[in-house]
Structure formats: structure tokens, C-alpha cells
Design a protein around this motif. Structure first.
Motif, PDB file in Angstrom:
ATOM      1  N   THR A 169      40.319  36.101  54.088  1.00 50.18           N
ATOM      2  CA  THR A 169      39.339  36.870  54.861  1.00 50.18           C
ATOM      3  C   THR A 169      38.543  36.024  55.847  1.00 50.18           C
ATOM      4  N   ARG A 170      38.538  34.717  55.678  1.00 49.80           N
ATOM      5  CA  ARG A 170      37.765  33.863  56.586  1.00 49.80           C
ATOM      6  C   ARG A 170      38.640  32.832  57.281  1.00 49.80           C
ATOM      7  N   ASP A 171      39.290  31.971  56.513  1.00 45.45           N
ATOM      8  CA  ASP A 171      39.997  30.834  57.106  1.00 45.45           C
ATOM      9  C   ASP A 171      41.158  31.283  57.996  1.00 45.45           C
ATOM     10  N   ALA A 172      41.992  32.179  57.485  1.00 43.91           N
ATOM     11  CA  ALA A 172      43.140  32.633  58.274  1.00 43.91           C
ATOM     12  C   ALA A 172      42.691  33.373  59.526  1.00 43.91           C
ATOM     13  N   ARG A 173      41.605  34.125  59.414  1.00 46.89           N
ATOM     14  CA  ARG A 173      41.119  34.883  60.576  1.00 46.89           C
ATOM     15  C   ARG A 173      40.475  33.964  61.608  1.00 46.89           C
ATOM     16  N   VAL A 174      39.730  32.973  61.154  1.00 39.33           N
ATOM     17  CA  VAL A 174      39.127  32.028  62.101  1.00 39.33           C
ATOM     18  C   VAL A 174      40.218  31.283  62.863  1.00 39.33           C
ATOM     19  N   ALA A 175      41.254  30.857  62.147  1.00 37.96           N
ATOM     20  CA  ALA A 175      42.367  30.175  62.815  1.00 37.96           C
ATOM     21  C   ALA A 175      43.034  31.098  63.826  1.00 37.96           C
ATOM     22  N   TRP A 176      43.192  32.372  63.464  1.00 37.61           N
ATOM     23  CA  TRP A 176      43.798  33.326  64.399  1.00 37.61           C
ATOM     24  C   TRP A 176      42.911  33.511  65.627  1.00 37.61           C
ATOM     25  N   LEU A 177      41.608  33.619  65.430  1.00 39.89           N
ATOM     26  CA  LEU A 177      40.694  33.832  66.556  1.00 39.89           C
ATOM     27  C   LEU A 177      40.712  32.650  67.521  1.00 39.89           C
ATOM     28  N   ILE A 178      40.777  31.439  66.992  1.00 44.78           N
ATOM     29  CA  ILE A 178      40.858  30.270  67.870  1.00 44.78           C
ATOM     30  C   ILE A 178      42.172  30.292  68.645  1.00 44.78           C
ATOM     31  N   ALA A 179      43.263  30.633  67.952  1.00 44.57           N
ATOM     32  CA  ALA A 179      44.555  30.743  68.636  1.00 44.57           C
ATOM     33  C   ALA A 179      44.519  31.841  69.693  1.00 44.57           C
ATOM     34  N   GLY A 180      43.863  32.960  69.370  1.00 43.45           N
ATOM     35  CA  GLY A 180      43.758  34.045  70.340  1.00 43.45           C
ATOM     36  C   GLY A 180      42.941  33.663  71.555  1.00 43.45           C
ATOM     37  N   ALA A 181      41.865  32.908  71.339  1.00 43.43           N
ATOM     38  CA  ALA A 181      41.045  32.461  72.471  1.00 43.43           C
ATOM     39  C   ALA A 181      41.832  31.514  73.370  1.00 43.43           C
ATOM     40  N   ALA A 182      42.589  30.605  72.760  1.00 44.00           N
ATOM     41  CA  ALA A 182      43.413  29.690  73.554  1.00 44.00           C
ATOM     42  C   ALA A 182      44.475  30.458  74.337  1.00 44.00           C
ATOM     43  N   CYS A 183      45.055  31.466  73.696  1.00 47.45           N
ATOM     44  CA  CYS A 183      46.052  32.296  74.376  1.00 47.45           C
ATOM     45  C   CYS A 183      45.432  33.019  75.569  1.00 47.45           C
ATOM     46  N   LEU A 184      44.234  33.539  75.379  1.00 48.64           N
ATOM     47  CA  LEU A 184      43.563  34.259  76.464  1.00 48.64           C
ATOM     48  C   LEU A 184      43.306  33.347  77.658  1.00 48.64           C
ATOM     49  N   VAL A 185      42.984  32.091  77.391  1.00 48.03           N
ATOM     50  CA  VAL A 185      42.696  31.146  78.476  1.00 48.03           C
ATOM     51  C   VAL A 185      43.928  30.935  79.344  1.00 48.03           C
ATOM     52  N   TRP A 186      45.073  30.610  78.707  1.00 47.21           N
ATOM     53  CA  TRP A 186      46.241  30.325  79.541  1.00 47.21           C
ATOM     54  C   TRP A 186      46.843  31.584  80.153  1.00 47.21           C
ATOM     55  N   VAL A 187      46.630  32.744  79.521  1.00 45.26           N
ATOM     56  CA  VAL A 187      47.114  33.991  80.116  1.00 45.26           C
ATOM     57  C   VAL A 187      46.327  34.319  81.384  1.00 45.26           C
ATOM     58  N   ILE A 188      45.006  34.163  81.329  1.00 45.80           N
ATOM     59  CA  ILE A 188      44.185  34.425  82.515  1.00 45.80           C
ATOM     60  C   ILE A 188      44.559  33.469  83.643  1.00 45.80           C
ATOM     61  N   TYR A 189      44.719  32.194  83.304  1.00 45.58           N
ATOM     62  CA  TYR A 189      45.122  31.225  84.327  1.00 45.58           C
ATOM     63  C   TYR A 189      46.501  31.583  84.881  1.00 45.58           C
ATOM     64  N   GLY A 190      47.408  31.984  84.011  1.00 47.47           N
ATOM     65  CA  GLY A 190      48.759  32.305  84.458  1.00 47.47           C
ATOM     66  C   GLY A 190      48.795  33.473  85.423  1.00 47.47           C
ATOM     67  N   PHE A 191      48.043  34.531  85.127  1.00 46.76           N
ATOM     68  CA  PHE A 191      48.014  35.673  86.039  1.00 46.76           C
ATOM     69  C   PHE A 191      47.333  35.312  87.360  1.00 46.76           C
ATOM     70  N   ALA A 192      46.337  34.439  87.294  1.00 46.25           N
ATOM     71  CA  ALA A 192      45.636  34.046  88.519  1.00 46.25           C
ATOM     72  C   ALA A 192      46.511  33.186  89.421  1.00 46.25           C
ATOM     73  N   HIS A 193      47.487  32.492  88.846  1.00 50.81           N
ATOM     74  CA  HIS A 193      48.340  31.592  89.625  1.00 50.81           C
ATOM     75  C   HIS A 193      49.817  31.952  89.455  1.00 50.81           C
ATOM     76  N   VAL A 194      50.104  33.221  89.227  1.00 54.22           N
ATOM     77  CA  VAL A 194      51.483  33.616  88.941  1.00 54.22           C
ATOM     78  C   VAL A 194      52.412  33.347  90.121  1.00 54.22           C
ATOM     79  N   SER A 195      51.912  33.460  91.344  1.00 55.76           N
ATOM     80  CA  SER A 195      52.757  33.201  92.511  1.00 55.76           C
ATOM     81  C   SER A 195      53.163  31.733  92.587  1.00 55.76           C
ATOM     82  N   ASP A 196      52.199  30.840  92.374  1.00 58.12           N
ATOM     83  CA  ASP A 196      52.514  29.408  92.399  1.00 58.12           C
ATOM     84  C   ASP A 196      53.456  29.038  91.253  1.00 58.12           C
ATOM     85  N   ILE A 197      53.221  29.616  90.080  1.00 53.74           N
ATOM     86  CA  ILE A 197      54.078  29.323  88.924  1.00 53.74           C
ATOM     87  C   ILE A 197      55.502  29.797  89.190  1.00 53.74           C
TER      88      ILE A 197
END
Length: 225
Positions: A62-90
Motif C-alpha cells: 500500500t505504500r512502497d510499491a505505490r511510491v515507486a510507481w508514482l516516481i516512475a510515473g512522474a519520470a515518464c510524464l517528464v520525457w513524454v512532455i519533452y517528446g511531444f514538444a520536440h517530436v518533429s526534431d526527434i
């Protein structure tokens, strides 16, 4: 003529309380009891009863697995936002990267084929990975709320699929000399914390709290008549 009384000639046979059962009768009773217990045990193993109150879910779930997932989700959100912002260059960088490998393919225009492939993969990764990632959160929560070992297995299997694609995505979309390394690193942060989330759901406290797994028994062959 007097008809003889049937009861007098054929007296009813009542069980003798002092009669000692034969060995064959005792063996038959023992075999019937063994068969009944075996059937009951097999039914319990195949369809185990769920506990009425499994107790409080362990913190690893209820805590450890969810905290790890939330950190992974935040990291995923960061590179997804960057990817969409620079999708043409990529897309351009990926096309340049794919073109040399297509030059030796017969009957294929390397430039057009590379451009076509490069136009497909960035959106596929930028949409598919976060969608699949989002689907795993309700699975993780439901493991505790539904007290389900099967949901844990589905959750882990889905994360394994994600773990196969995240490194490929990081390499094809962000591993270029001109790309910021922190974006590439965010994908690997997601990768690492997804593994940590899986490990938290595999802790012994979680395994003991979840219901026992159902053992699969081979089907019995039908007996001949």
C-alpha cells in the motif's frame, strides 16, 4: 384350512447389536471414508475459501510499491512532455539514424522508408507507453482492495512488457548527441522504479497476506463403463 401366519413362518430380521462386522465390511467402510476425505481435500485445494477478513494490507503493497510507481510515473510524464514538444526534431533525428541501415535493402527507397518509420515510432512510444503505464495504477491499487493474487500477477506481467519497451524508447527517441541527457535519464529512472515496484509486490509480507495460489491439477481420465 388354516393359513399359517406369515410373520410366524418368516420372522423379520432385525440387526443384531452384538454382531461383529466382518473384515470385508470394515475394509469397505474404511475405503469409503478415505474416498470421501480425499474428495473433500481435493475440492478445498481446487477452490480454496477466501478468508473473511484478510487483515490490513502490508505497507510494502500500500505504500512502497505505490511510491515507486508514482516516481516512475512522474519520470515518464517528464520525457513524454519533452517528446511531444520536440517530436518533429526527434522524427528527423530518427530518420537520419535509420537511413544507413536501409540503403542495402533492395527495392526500397532508403530516405522514404526511413522517413515513414520515423514518423510512426515516436508517436507510438509517446502514446502507448504512458497509456499502458496508466492502466497499471488501478491494478496496483486493486491488489490491496480486492485481496487478489491474480491481479498481482497481471500487474507484474504488464510492467514486464513496459520494461521491454522503455529502454528501446529511450534509445530511439533521446539517445542523440544533441539531445539533453537528462531526458534520456528520465526514461531509465522510470525503468528502475518500475522494477522496484515489482519487487515490493513480491516481498514475503505481501505473499503471506495474499490468498494462496490455486494449484492446477491434471484432469482425471474418464473411467470406462
Amino acid at each position: 384350512m388354516t393359513v399359517p401366519n406369515g410373520d410366524a413362518e418368516h420372522p423379520s430380521k432385525e440387526p443384531d447389536p452384538d454382531r461383529i462386522p466382518t473384515q470385508a465390511e470394515l475394509d469397505a467402510e474404511d475405503m469409503a471414508e478415505i474416498a470421501r476425505k480425499s474428495k473433500d481435500s481435493e475440492h478445498r485445494d481446487r477452490y480454496p475459501a477466501r478468508p473473511v477478513d484478510p487483515g490490513v494490507p502490508p505497507l510494502a503493497l500500500t505504500r512502497d510499491a505505490r511510491v515507486a510507481w508514482l516516481i516512475a510515473g512522474a519520470a515518464c510524464l517528464v520525457w513524454v512532455i519533452y517528446g511531444f514538444a520536440h517530436v518533429s526534431d526527434i522524427t528527423d533525428l530518427l530518420a537520419d539514424r535509420l537511413r544507413p541501415g536501409l540503403e542495402k535493402v533492395p527495392d526500397v527507397d532508403p530516405a522514404e522508408k526511413a522517413k515513414s518509420m520515423a514518423a510512426f515510432w515516436p508517436p507510438a512510444f509517446l502514446i502507448g507507453i504512458p497509456v499502458l503505464m496508466a492502466l497499471t495504477w488501478p491494478m496496483l491499487v486493486a491488489i490491496a482492495t480486492k485481496h487478489s493474487r491474480n491481479l498481482r500477477n497481471v500487474y507484474m506481467s504488464t510492467l514486464v512488457v513496459l520494461l521491454l519497451f522503455v529502454p528501446v524508447c529511450a534509445d530511439l527517441l533521446f539517445n542523440y548527441p544533441g539531445s539533453p541527457r537528462w531526458v534520456w535519464a528520465m526514461a531509465w529512472v522510470q525503468f528502475g522504479f518500475l522494477i522496484l515496484s515489482i519487487l515490493m509486490t513480491l516481498r514475503s509480507s505481501v505473499g503471506q497476506w495474499l490468498p494462496p495460489s490455486m494449484r492446477v491439477r491434471p484432469m482425471r481420465a474418464a473411467r470406462g463403463g
